[in-house]
Design a protein around this motif. Structure first.
Motif: not given
Ligand code: UDP
Length: 245
Positions: A22-24, A27-30, A33-37, A181-184
């Motif tokens: 959850l912290l990761r 951090e990614s949102i802050k 950095s963009g992230m695919q989970i 830049e978003s998290v997916f």
């Protein structure tokens, strides 16, 4: 050195606790950095072996969390004790995080009435939550282009995609190119649970790792999907462990 990733049948899985994962995300949102989970399970691993796009996605995802008892057993066979992170619970915590920090979210997936009920329930539970986009998961290829454009314009920090695998992972990968830049996160049948239409297994089934059995009894059509995939998956993992020794 502490291992932070372990490969199972060719794909890396992050050895993280629920809170660290959850912290990761936070951090990614802050950091934008963009992230695919990926909430990985044995079925997705076998999709990776047969669908080139899924193979690429499983290799490039920034966070791969061990969902499902099959993955927990596979890691144990490899000598790693790892807690199971249920995707549906993890995604709910991300929603909570988004409300707390004022992050905007998009919801895509499930049938229209389920999607509406999900949005309504989330608004009740998290009154300050900003849902900037919500749409059901049934659309044509032409509509998909418009959906992508609309999500891009809504500029959510997190996109929750509930279309089932590998559809949701492929959609997220393509969408990430438009919103880098978003998290997916692909969350399968989670809206069915959040809407209250589908009940999760009672806690005792969850804790003993038998939620899959409960769901199979409730939805017998899942049986065909899970079996023989699960035992076959574990046999392959055992063979992999033997080879590595
Ligand atoms: N779904 C969708 N569009 C599709 C196919 C499926 O929105 O074209 C939804 C479906 O309504 C359900 C979810 O995707 O809410 C898939 O749930 P399932 O239980 O199959 O996923 P799992 O959790 O097993 O990955």
């Amino acid at each position: 050195m502490v291992k932070t990733r372990e490969k199972v049948l060719g794909y890396g899985i992050d050895l993280v606790s629920f809170n660290d994962a959850l912290l990761r995300v936070d951090e990614s949102i802050k950091n934008k950095s963009g992230m695919q989970i990926i909430t990985i399970n044995p079925e997705m691993i076998s999709q990776g072996h047969s669908i080139p796009e899924m193979n690429e996605i499983l290799n490039s995802a920034e966070l791969v969390i061990p969902d499902g008892i099959g993955i927990k057993i596979a890691l144990k066979l490899k000598g790693v004790e790892q807690e199971r992170i249920a995707g549906v619970e993890f995604a709910k915590k991300i929603v909570e995080l988004c409300e707390k920090n004022g992050y905007k979210i998009a919801l895509l997936g499930a049938k229209e009435e389920i999607l509406n009920k999900t949005a309504e329930n989330l608004k009740k539970e998290f009154p300050m939550l900003q849902i900037v986009y919500a749409r059901n998961g049934y659309f044509s290829k032409d509509e998909e282009l418009q959906i992508k454009e609309d999500i891009k314009n809504a500029a959510p920090d997190v996109v929750f995609t509930a279309l089932g695998a590998p559809k949701q992972e492929i959609f997220n990968k393509e969408m990430k190119q438009l919103l880098p830049e978003s998290v997916f996160i692909g969350i399968g049948g989670s809206f069915d649970v959040w809407s209250g239409v589908v009940q999760r297994a009672p806690e005792i089934w969850q804790k003993t790792g038998m939620e899959w059995l409960y769901r199979t009894i409730k939805e017998p059509q899942r049986f065909k999907r899970i079996f023989p995939a699960l035992p076959l998956f574990l046999i392959k993992v055992i063979m992999e462990v033997r080879k590595e020794k």
